[in-house]
Write a protein that holds these residues in place. Sequence first.
Motif, PDB file in Angstrom:
ATOM      1  N   GLU A 262       0.818  -1.215   0.000  1.00  0.00           N
ATOM      2  CA  GLU A 262       0.000   0.000   0.000  1.00  0.00           C
ATOM      3  C   GLU A 262       0.854   1.269   0.000  1.00  0.00           C
ATOM      4  O   GLU A 262       0.315   2.378   0.133  1.00  0.00           O
ATOM      5  N   ASP A 263       2.140   1.125  -0.147  1.00  0.00           N
ATOM      6  CA  ASP A 263       3.042   2.283  -0.130  1.00  0.00           C
ATOM      7  C   ASP A 263       2.768   3.199  -1.325  1.00  0.00           C
ATOM      8  O   ASP A 263       2.654   2.753  -2.471  1.00  0.00           O
ATOM      9  N   ARG A 264       2.655   4.503  -1.059  1.00  0.00           N
ATOM     10  CA  ARG A 264       2.381   5.487  -2.107  1.00  0.00           C
ATOM     11  C   ARG A 264       3.497   5.527  -3.151  1.00  0.00           C
ATOM     12  O   ARG A 264       3.239   5.636  -4.361  1.00  0.00           O
ATOM     13  N   HIS A 265       4.738   5.446  -2.707  1.00  0.00           N
ATOM     14  CA  HIS A 265       5.876   5.538  -3.621  1.00  0.00           C
ATOM     15  C   HIS A 265       5.919   4.328  -4.569  1.00  0.00           C
ATOM     16  O   HIS A 265       6.339   4.453  -5.727  1.00  0.00           O
ATOM     17  N   LEU A 266       5.477   3.164  -4.075  1.00  0.00           N
ATOM     18  CA  LEU A 266       5.438   1.981  -4.931  1.00  0.00           C
ATOM     19  C   LEU A 266       4.470   2.186  -6.092  1.00  0.00           C
ATOM     20  O   LEU A 266       4.801   1.914  -7.256  1.00  0.00           O
ATOM     21  N   TRP A 267       3.278   2.714  -5.803  1.00  0.00           N
ATOM     22  CA  TRP A 267       2.273   2.930  -6.844  1.00  0.00           C
ATOM     23  C   TRP A 267       2.638   4.107  -7.743  1.00  0.00           C
ATOM     24  O   TRP A 267       2.283   4.137  -8.921  1.00  0.00           O
ATOM     25  N   LYS A 268       3.381   5.061  -7.196  1.00  0.00           N
ATOM     26  CA  LYS A 268       3.870   6.170  -8.022  1.00  0.00           C
ATOM     27  C   LYS A 268       4.869   5.657  -9.059  1.00  0.00           C
ATOM     28  O   LYS A 268       4.811   6.037 -10.238  1.00  0.00           O
ATOM     29  N   LYS A 269       5.786   4.805  -8.613  1.00  0.00           N
ATOM     30  CA  LYS A 269       6.752   4.219  -9.545  1.00  0.00           C
ATOM     31  C   LYS A 269       6.047   3.377 -10.613  1.00  0.00           C
ATOM     32  O   LYS A 269       6.445   3.389 -11.786  1.00  0.00           O
ATOM     33  N   LEU A 270       4.997   2.688 -10.213  1.00  0.00           N
ATOM     34  CA  LEU A 270       4.266   1.870 -11.168  1.00  0.00           C
ATOM     35  C   LEU A 270       3.555   2.733 -12.208  1.00  0.00           C
ATOM     36  O   LEU A 270       3.540   2.406 -13.401  1.00  0.00           O
ATOM     37  N   HIS A 283      -5.708  13.322 -15.262  1.00  0.00           N
ATOM     38  CA  HIS A 283      -6.509  12.474 -14.375  1.00  0.00           C
ATOM     39  C   HIS A 283      -5.934  12.504 -12.955  1.00  0.00           C
ATOM     40  O   HIS A 283      -5.729  11.447 -12.338  1.00  0.00           O
ATOM     41  N   LEU A 284      -5.686  13.672 -12.419  1.00  0.00           N
ATOM     42  CA  LEU A 284      -5.183  13.784 -11.060  1.00  0.00           C
ATOM     43  C   LEU A 284      -6.289  13.441 -10.060  1.00  0.00           C
ATOM     44  O   LEU A 284      -7.405  13.947 -10.138  1.00  0.00           O
ATOM     45  N   VAL A 296      -5.253   4.590  -6.776  1.00  0.00           N
ATOM     46  CA  VAL A 296      -6.510   4.837  -7.487  1.00  0.00           C
ATOM     47  C   VAL A 296      -6.218   5.428  -8.858  1.00  0.00           C
ATOM     48  O   VAL A 296      -6.895   5.132  -9.852  1.00  0.00           O
ATOM     49  N   MET A 297      -5.178   6.250  -8.925  1.00  0.00           N
ATOM     50  CA  MET A 297      -4.818   6.887 -10.184  1.00  0.00           C
ATOM     51  C   MET A 297      -4.347   5.856 -11.215  1.00  0.00           C
ATOM     52  O   MET A 297      -4.639   5.984 -12.408  1.00  0.00           O
ATOM     53  N   TYR A 298      -3.631   4.827 -10.750  1.00  0.00           N
ATOM     54  CA  TYR A 298      -3.168   3.788 -11.667  1.00  0.00           C
ATOM     55  C   TYR A 298      -4.337   3.083 -12.331  1.00  0.00           C
ATOM     56  O   TYR A 298      -4.372   2.915 -13.561  1.00  0.00           O
ATOM     57  N   PHE A 299      -5.305   2.662 -11.541  1.00  0.00           N
ATOM     58  CA  PHE A 299      -6.443   1.934 -12.101  1.00  0.00           C
ATOM     59  C   PHE A 299      -7.333   2.847 -12.944  1.00  0.00           C
ATOM     60  O   PHE A 299      -8.034   2.368 -13.831  1.00  0.00           O
ATOM     61  N   THR A 300      -7.289   4.149 -12.692  1.00  0.00           N
ATOM     62  CA  THR A 300      -8.035   5.084 -13.537  1.00  0.00           C
ATOM     63  C   THR A 300      -7.339   5.271 -14.880  1.00  0.00           C
ATOM     64  O   THR A 300      -7.988   5.289 -15.936  1.00  0.00           O
TER      65      THR A 300
END
Length: 356
Positions: A262-270, A283-284, A296-300
Amino acid sequence: MPFLGQDWRSPGWSWIKTEDGWKRIELYGNELGDNNNGIDLEELCDENKENLFTGNVCEVVAKKRKKDLYNNNTKSQFVYQEKWIYVQKESTRERHGYCTLGEAFNRLDFSSATQDIQRFTYVAKLLQLIARSQLPSLSGAAQKNYFNVLEKIVRKVLEDYHNPRLIKELLQDLSSTLCILTRGMGKSVLVGNINIWVCRLETILNWQQQLNNLQIPKQLSNGMTLRDLPLDMQNNILYKFSDACDIINLGQATPTLHMLSEDRHLWKKLCQFHFAEKQFCRHLILSERGHVDWKVMYFTLQKYYPKREQYGDTLHFCRHCSILFWKDSGHPCTANDPDNCLVPVSPQHFIDLFKF
């Protein structure tokens, strides 16, 4: 002799020249019934039998019979020594004709590529794209090879439990496409008998049921497990993943991995790996604290833009020779610097190469 037969699509009759003129050889008649596989060619050519086959005629008939038996019994119709194909889109003074998607699928060695882990995902993705839009363009031989490769992929997943989610998506797309195409049977959208396609659809549904019932056994080991690793190493493992579903599934293994997933930085890198910065601005999505919710941004973003594809090994295209091939197999290149002429070919690019 002229090419004669009862049906213009048939292979024609076999003839032999005698003193009384040409006579037709009664070898492939209905009297053979279902015992064709038991025919001994040497007995038919024995000198003590009726003198129907002499010299080269016997040899030709024997080769033809062996070829028919091979085509009927084997799952793959054609075997090529060269694992490359010349991609030709139009006729030239030197070459006439063009290369089709089905011919390329026959020539390139996709069957053995399914056993290579680095190529497995590439081949599965290519089969998925063909299932979505290119099934009607496949010839009969290409269809046979396609389902032969698909069967090997399903067997590998059932035996090794390798990437079952990807194959489930492939079978789902294939079954949906076949359901739509078989309903338009009067429109001749598929090459081959409609009953053959119905049988293939039943086989696909059977494979889907087997994959849905697949249970991956728990591995019993007395050695070090994933939870025994330091947090930094577990976190580094998560950062190596490029698929969001894999991160979520791994996060369900232990409470520690769930926290790290659930780390924010992990999903940011993705997000930065799969999408461009211009796409972020459109899509911010902000959280209650005013921070960007990268998960949420990734899945959007994946609803609007394609994700970046990553494969261990791909097909390559030589711009100098216009040849498509696997890199480790090589091809007869005449360029001074062949490496500068090579271009990796994605599954979608492979499909686009044969759109005329």
